[in-house]
Design an enzyme around this catalytic site. Sequence first.
Site, PDB file in Angstrom:
ATOM      1  N   ASP A  79       0.815  -1.214   0.000  1.00 33.10           N
ATOM      2  CA  ASP A  79       0.000   0.000   0.000  1.00 33.10           C
ATOM      3  C   ASP A  79       0.849   1.264   0.000  1.00 33.10           C
ATOM      4  O   ASP A  79       1.997   1.279   0.435  1.00 33.10           O
ATOM      5  CB  ASP A  79      -0.953   0.016   1.202  1.00 33.10           C
ATOM      6  N   GLU A 137      -0.454  -1.954   5.257  1.00 37.15           N
ATOM      7  CA  GLU A 137       0.480  -1.878   6.372  1.00 37.15           C
ATOM      8  C   GLU A 137       0.394  -0.513   7.048  1.00 37.15           C
ATOM      9  O   GLU A 137       0.595  -0.392   8.251  1.00 37.15           O
ATOM     10  CB  GLU A 137       1.912  -2.120   5.884  1.00 37.15           C
TER      11      GLU A 137
END
Length: 389
Positions: A79, A137
């Site tokens: 991400d 994350e």
Amino acid sequence: MIDGVKKDIEKLSGKIIEWRRDFHRHPEIAYEEKRTSSVIRQFLEGLDIPVSACAKTGLRGILEGRPGGKTVALRADIDALPLKEEGDKEYISENPEAAHACGHDGHMAILMGTAEVLSHRKDQFKGNVVFLFQPSEERIPGGAKKMIEEGALKGVDAVFGLHLWQPLPTGFVGIVKGAMMAQPDAFTVTVRGKGGHGSMPHTTVDPILVASHLVVNIQSIVSRNVDPLKPVVVSFGTVKGGTIYNIIPGEVSLTGTVRTFDSSIQSLAEKRLKEIVEETCKTFGATAEFEYEKGYPSLINPEGMTDFVLEVTRNTLGEDRIQEIDPVMGGEDFAYFLQKVPGAFLFFGMGDGMEFPHHHPAFDLDEKALPRATLLMTSLALEFLAAKE
């Protein structure tokens, strides 16, 4: 085998950099990594690595070597951050609302390179390699826990991960035995008073005054409630209230974070925050709403697996590539993986010539680190599978 692996990665280095730049141009934030996931899936399937979806936009691929042996997992987070990138790099983000300002684009490219090298050598090792491409994350509660719940670590004997690290020189490895990264909690305080005209403060209960005292009083948690030999951080990130210079508002909100390696210190900080908020507000006749959100657990590297990473680093990159580092107060949900199976997490330096730190809008990384990190990840997998029980 290592010499052949080095040659394979040298030939692949240009592609690894291309993959990283493609991800950098097309960043996607937590659980919106649809294009990212599609690109990785097509790549893995092109290597004949079976892939399954995991944690919404995450992926789990498994490469089978010769029958028998152990199973090792390697993880990359996928991400981006919700910010607008700055700068004039040729591969700048094409998404004005997201940017890879932490290095996850590099993590994906490294793991893809590792997968390609190992897929061409699957007849040379016994056991399996699981490739975990993890979403979210950056956003609590994170994607690691959800991946675990959906079976990402099923049958896995060990797991390894890395983070490209701007504070370290390019190509250097830093790792800590025991607590390496902190538990990153978040809190919100909403102070409610009584608004009114700025010229008549005596008719109000001023939440700005109360919030100011809160910011000061809460500093006593670190300075007076916690053993000075035990690290803890309590910081405020935002203070918001009011609309114009001559109106005392009725409400002020504050947000902040608590960082610690010790669960007992975390509990103490949470308890004292709540007490100080309540008592300070009571002193001024205000009320408050207090919310506390626990983040990822502290990341703990087991001693034996840390020694294994250091040994592989020496054999692969050289003794002089290891740099002693201190634990950091940043958080990382790889901690959940380490709570379930043995493994280790390391920092891989990419800071040569890189002025801007992680999470800065102009962040970038020294791409010379990517092939070297790919070599280390590949070596960790091969050495673990080859090691005797």
